[in-house]
Design a protein around this motif. Structure first.
Motif, PDB file in Angstrom:
ATOM      1  N   LYS B 107       0.916  -1.084   0.077  1.00  0.00           N
ATOM      2  CA  LYS B 107      -0.009  -0.164  -0.005  1.00  0.00           C
ATOM      3  C   LYS B 107       0.951   1.174   0.008  1.00  0.00           C
ATOM      4  O   LYS B 107       0.476   2.517  -0.375  1.00  0.00           O
ATOM      5  CB  LYS B 107      -0.996  -0.205   1.272  1.00  0.00           C
ATOM      6  CG  LYS B 107      -2.254  -0.828   1.068  1.00  0.00           C
ATOM      7  CD  LYS B 107      -3.254  -0.599   2.071  1.00  0.00           C
ATOM      8  CE  LYS B 107      -4.202  -1.739   1.907  1.00  0.00           C
ATOM      9  NZ  LYS B 107      -5.120  -1.604   3.069  1.00  0.00           N
ATOM     10  N   GLN B 110       1.821   1.748  -3.533  1.00  0.00           N
ATOM     11  CA  GLN B 110       0.562   2.253  -4.370  1.00  0.00           C
ATOM     12  C   GLN B 110       0.270   3.710  -4.220  1.00  0.00           C
ATOM     13  O   GLN B 110      -0.036   4.332  -5.043  1.00  0.00           O
ATOM     14  CB  GLN B 110      -0.613   1.411  -4.012  1.00  0.00           C
ATOM     15  CG  GLN B 110      -0.425   0.028  -4.656  1.00  0.00           C
ATOM     16  CD  GLN B 110      -1.442  -0.908  -4.294  1.00  0.00           C
ATOM     17  OE1 GLN B 110      -2.078  -1.053  -2.958  1.00  0.00           O
ATOM     18  NE2 GLN B 110      -1.936  -2.083  -4.628  1.00  0.00           N
ATOM     19  N   LYS B 111       0.446   4.188  -2.946  1.00  0.00           N
ATOM     20  CA  LYS B 111       0.093   5.494  -2.662  1.00  0.00           C
ATOM     21  C   LYS B 111       1.095   6.526  -3.210  1.00  0.00           C
ATOM     22  O   LYS B 111       0.930   7.603  -3.188  1.00  0.00           O
ATOM     23  CB  LYS B 111       0.089   5.875  -0.959  1.00  0.00           C
ATOM     24  CG  LYS B 111      -1.072   5.361  -0.504  1.00  0.00           C
ATOM     25  CD  LYS B 111      -1.190   5.965   1.134  1.00  0.00           C
ATOM     26  CE  LYS B 111      -2.305   5.112   1.630  1.00  0.00           C
ATOM     27  NZ  LYS B 111      -2.626   5.640   3.244  1.00  0.00           N
ATOM     28  N   GLY B 121      -4.993   1.416 -10.922  1.00  0.00           N
ATOM     29  CA  GLY B 121      -6.169   1.921 -10.078  1.00  0.00           C
ATOM     30  C   GLY B 121      -6.471   1.455  -8.754  1.00  0.00           C
ATOM     31  O   GLY B 121      -7.279   1.401  -8.062  1.00  0.00           O
ATOM     32  N   MET B 122      -5.144   1.768  -8.062  1.00  0.00           N
ATOM     33  CA  MET B 122      -5.107   1.201  -6.886  1.00  0.00           C
ATOM     34  C   MET B 122      -4.695   2.294  -5.810  1.00  0.00           C
ATOM     35  O   MET B 122      -4.576   2.185  -4.504  1.00  0.00           O
ATOM     36  CB  MET B 122      -3.706   0.349  -6.622  1.00  0.00           C
ATOM     37  CG  MET B 122      -3.927  -1.037  -7.576  1.00  0.00           C
ATOM     38  SD  MET B 122      -5.113  -1.964  -6.858  1.00  0.00           S
ATOM     39  CE  MET B 122      -4.369  -3.491  -7.597  1.00  0.00           C
ATOM     40  N   HIS B 123      -4.504   3.515  -6.378  1.00  0.00           N
ATOM     41  CA  HIS B 123      -4.250   4.821  -5.272  1.00  0.00           C
ATOM     42  C   HIS B 123      -5.611   4.900  -4.683  1.00  0.00           C
ATOM     43  O   HIS B 123      -6.699   5.073  -5.153  1.00  0.00           O
ATOM     44  CB  HIS B 123      -3.774   5.794  -6.105  1.00  0.00           C
ATOM     45  CG  HIS B 123      -3.282   7.159  -5.183  1.00  0.00           C
ATOM     46  ND1 HIS B 123      -4.119   7.832  -4.581  1.00  0.00           N
ATOM     47  CD2 HIS B 123      -2.281   7.413  -4.884  1.00  0.00           C
ATOM     48  CE1 HIS B 123      -3.471   8.811  -3.927  1.00  0.00           C
ATOM     49  NE2 HIS B 123      -2.247   8.514  -4.155  1.00  0.00           N
ATOM     50  N   PRO B 124      -5.458   5.284  -3.158  1.00  0.00           N
ATOM     51  CA  PRO B 124      -6.992   5.675  -2.348  1.00  0.00           C
ATOM     52  C   PRO B 124      -7.783   6.663  -3.284  1.00  0.00           C
ATOM     53  O   PRO B 124      -8.800   6.434  -3.328  1.00  0.00           O
ATOM     54  CB  PRO B 124      -6.221   6.189  -1.125  1.00  0.00           C
ATOM     55  CG  PRO B 124      -5.010   5.526  -0.990  1.00  0.00           C
ATOM     56  CD  PRO B 124      -4.243   5.234  -2.365  1.00  0.00           C
ATOM     57  N   SER B 125      -6.843   7.699  -4.018  1.00  0.00           N
ATOM     58  CA  SER B 125      -8.088   8.628  -4.612  1.00  0.00           C
ATOM     59  C   SER B 125      -8.483   8.111  -5.845  1.00  0.00           C
ATOM     60  O   SER B 125      -9.493   8.603  -6.540  1.00  0.00           O
ATOM     61  CB  SER B 125      -7.146   9.796  -4.703  1.00  0.00           C
ATOM     62  OG  SER B 125      -6.423   9.972  -6.070  1.00  0.00           O
ATOM     63  N   ILE B 127      -9.468   4.983  -6.081  1.00  0.00           N
ATOM     64  CA  ILE B 127     -10.686   4.192  -5.489  1.00  0.00           C
ATOM     65  C   ILE B 127     -11.773   5.256  -4.902  1.00  0.00           C
ATOM     66  O   ILE B 127     -13.027   4.936  -5.390  1.00  0.00           O
ATOM     67  CB  ILE B 127     -10.345   3.493  -4.264  1.00  0.00           C
ATOM     68  CG1 ILE B 127      -9.009   2.464  -4.870  1.00  0.00           C
ATOM     69  CG2 ILE B 127     -11.332   2.736  -3.683  1.00  0.00           C
ATOM     70  CD1 ILE B 127      -9.808   1.368  -5.406  1.00  0.00           C
TER      71      ILE B 127
END
Lengths: 292, 292
Positions: B107, B110-111, B121-125, B127
Motif C-alpha cells: 500500500k 501504491q500511494k 487503479g490502486m491509489h486511494p484517490s 478508488i
C-alpha cells in the motif's frame, strides 16, 4: 410502541467529552486544534449550521473561525485561499459550507482541501481510504450513523444490513464502513425494483434519501434497528425519512429526527478535528524532528 | 449445458483494437504511451504476468519497460524511484508487481504512484473517484468483470447483483461500479450467514474469493449471469471459484476460467495506459500551453 428510542444527544455528549480531553492534551503540546469554515455569498441558508458547529467547537475545546467570502469570488481565488489554509500550520481542518453559488463546483473545492485537513471526509482519497478499511477522516454523517448502530447490543459480523440511498457522501460510505465491520450489506436506491424485499430481510436499516415517509413499519423485520438520516421539513416540522408512527411499532430500535443522527454528526466533525490535528503533529514531527 | 459461454478473449481483442487506435493517435501527437513495471527481488512468481503484460502492450502499441530491483532495496529507495517516474513525462503509467518482499508494504508503494499514472487503479484517490462515480483509472480486474457483464443483453438499472468477496481491489470496486450503473448490489463474504440466500435472488453473480467450487449451481437463479474472477490451481489445472459443471446447467451466461475475466483484465490495463497518457497530455497542455 415497541422500539427503544436511540438518544443521539447522549451519544454526542459522550463523544464530545472524549474529544475535549484529546483537544486539551494537544493544546498542552502546542497544537491547539483549529477549524476554519468557508462559506460563499448569502449565508442565511448555512448560518444555522455554522452557528451550531461554532457552539459545538467551543464545547469541545476546538478553535473555530467562520469566514464568509463574497458571491463574486472566483473558483481560482477560492482554490488560492484553500492552498493558503493547507499550508498554514495553525489551521488543522477546513469545512466547506454548502450551498455554494452555481459557479463554484463543490467537488473542485473538496479536492483542493489537503487530505490531512479534510475534517469533513470528502476528499476522494479520504473516501478511498474507507474502502481500503484504513479509516482516518471519514464523512461525518456516515460515520455518525454507523457509530450509533455500534452502541446497540448487536453483533456487527454477519449482520444483514440494508442501506437505502446510495449518495457518495452518506449511503455508499455507510455501506463500506459496515462491510469493514463484517456486515452483509445491500444498497438500495431509486432504481431498486422492490426496496421492501431487501429492507424486510435486514437486521439494520439505514435510510438517507430525503423523502418523508419513505420507510414504513411493514417494510421492516420485527426488532430491526432503524437509523434515520433523512432531514425534511413537513408542515414546519423537521422529520426524517421514516414514517415514525408505523416504524416504532415494528423496529427494535429507532433514531428520532431531530435528536438522532444530527447531534452525533457534529460530534464526529469535532472528533475529526482533533484526529486531524494529531495526524498533522505526528507528520510535522516525523518530517522535521531531525532538524530540531 | 444451458449457459452461454462468455468469450473473454474476443472481448479483450475488441478492446485491444480500440486501444491500439488511441495509442497510435497519441503517438502521432508526440505522446507515445509508455508503462514501467516495477518488480522487487525474485521475479519467478511474477514473471509470467510481466511477460503477458509485455506481449499485450506490444500488441496494443504501448511501450513497456520491465524493471527489477534487488531484494535488498529499501522502501525509501523505492519511493525515490517512484518519485522519479512520477516526474518523468516520458513515463505514463507505473505497475507495481506483486508479491513484494515482506519489508516493502504494497500500500505504501501504491500511494506513492501519482494518481494520474496509476494505471492499476490502486491509489486511494483512484478508488475514491469510483465511489464519486467519476471513473477515470479503475482497478483493472474489477473494471474487466463489469465490462464483461455490460456485453450481455441485460439492463443494468435495477438489476439485482450479488458480489461474493469484499476485497478492496476486486469485490468492493465491483460493488460501487455496479451501483453507479444503477444496480441493486449485495456484497457477501466469509462472515455472511447464508450466501445462497443472496446469490439465489440475484440476476448477476460476481465471485472473487479464491476458493474452487465455492459457487454451485443450486446457489444460482436459473438464467443468471455468473462472472467468475477466481484463479485457483487444482491438480495442475487452472479453475475459478465456481463449480463449472453444476453452474453451467443453471446459469444463463458463464465466464470460463481461464479465458474469461483474465484476458479482459490485461486489456483494461492497456486501456488505462492510453487513458492516463491522454490525461497527462491534457494536463500538460492546460498547465504549460500559455507559456509556449
Amino acid at each position: 410502541m415497541t422500539a427503544t428510542l436511540i438518544d443521539g444527544k447522549a451519544i454526542a455528549a459522550r463523544m464530545r467529552d472524549e474529544t475535549r480531553a484529546e483537544a486539551a492534551r494537544l493544546t498542552a503540546l502546542g497544537w491547539a486544534p483549529k477549524l476554519v469554515s468557508i462559506s460563499v455569498g448569502d449565508v442565511a441558508a448555512a448560518e444555522l449550521y455554522v452557528r451550531n458547529q461554532q457552539k459545538s467547537a467551543e464545547a469541545a475545546g476546538v478553535g473555530f473561525e467562520a469566514r464568509n467570502y463574497p458571491e463574486s469570488i472566483s473558483l481560482e481565488q477560492l482554490q488560492g485561499v484553500l492552498a493558503g489554509l493547507n499550508a498554514d500550520p495553525r489551521v488543522n481542518g477546513i469545512i466547506i459550507q454548502r450551498p455554494l453559488p452555481a459557479h463554484i463546483p463543490v467537488k473542485a473545492l473538496q479536492k483542493a482541501v489537503h487530505p490531512m485537513k479534510d475534517v469533513e471526509g470528502m476528499h476522494p482519497s479520504s473516501i478511498g481510504n474507507i474502502v481500503y478499511n484504513d479509516l482516518t477522516l471519514g464523512p461525518c454523517t456516515a460515520v455518525a450513523a454507523v457509530e450509533i448502530l455500534k452502541t446497540l447490543p448487536l453483533k456487527m459480523e454477519g449482520l444483514d444490513v440494508c442501506v437505502i440511498g446510495h449518495s457518495e457522501i452518506v449511503g455508499k460510505p455507510i455501506a463500506f464502513l459496515m462491510m469493514g465491520l463484517g456486515a452483509t450489506v445491500t444498497v438500495c436506491h431509486h432504481m431498486t425494483r422492490q426496496v421492501a424485499v431487501h429492507s424486510r430481510a435486514a437486521d439494520a436499516v439505514f435510510v438517507a434519501v430525503g423523502k418523508p415517509g419513505l420507510v414504513r413499519g411493514e417494510m421492516l423485520k420485527p426488532g430491526a434497528a432503524l437509523i434515520d438520516i433523512g432531514i425534511n421539513r413537513v408542515d414546519g416540522k423537521t422529520v426524517g425519512d421514516a414514517d415514525f408512527a408505523s416504524c416504532k411499532d415494528v423496529a427494535g430500535w429507532i433514531t428520532p429526527v431531530p435528536g438522532g443522527v444530527g447531534p452525533v454528526t457534529v460530534s464526529i466533525l469535532m472528533k475529526n478535528a482533533v484526529l486531524a490535528t494529531a495526524m498533522q503533529m505526528d507528520h510535522y514531527r516525523s518530517a522535521f524532528a531531525a532538524a530540531v
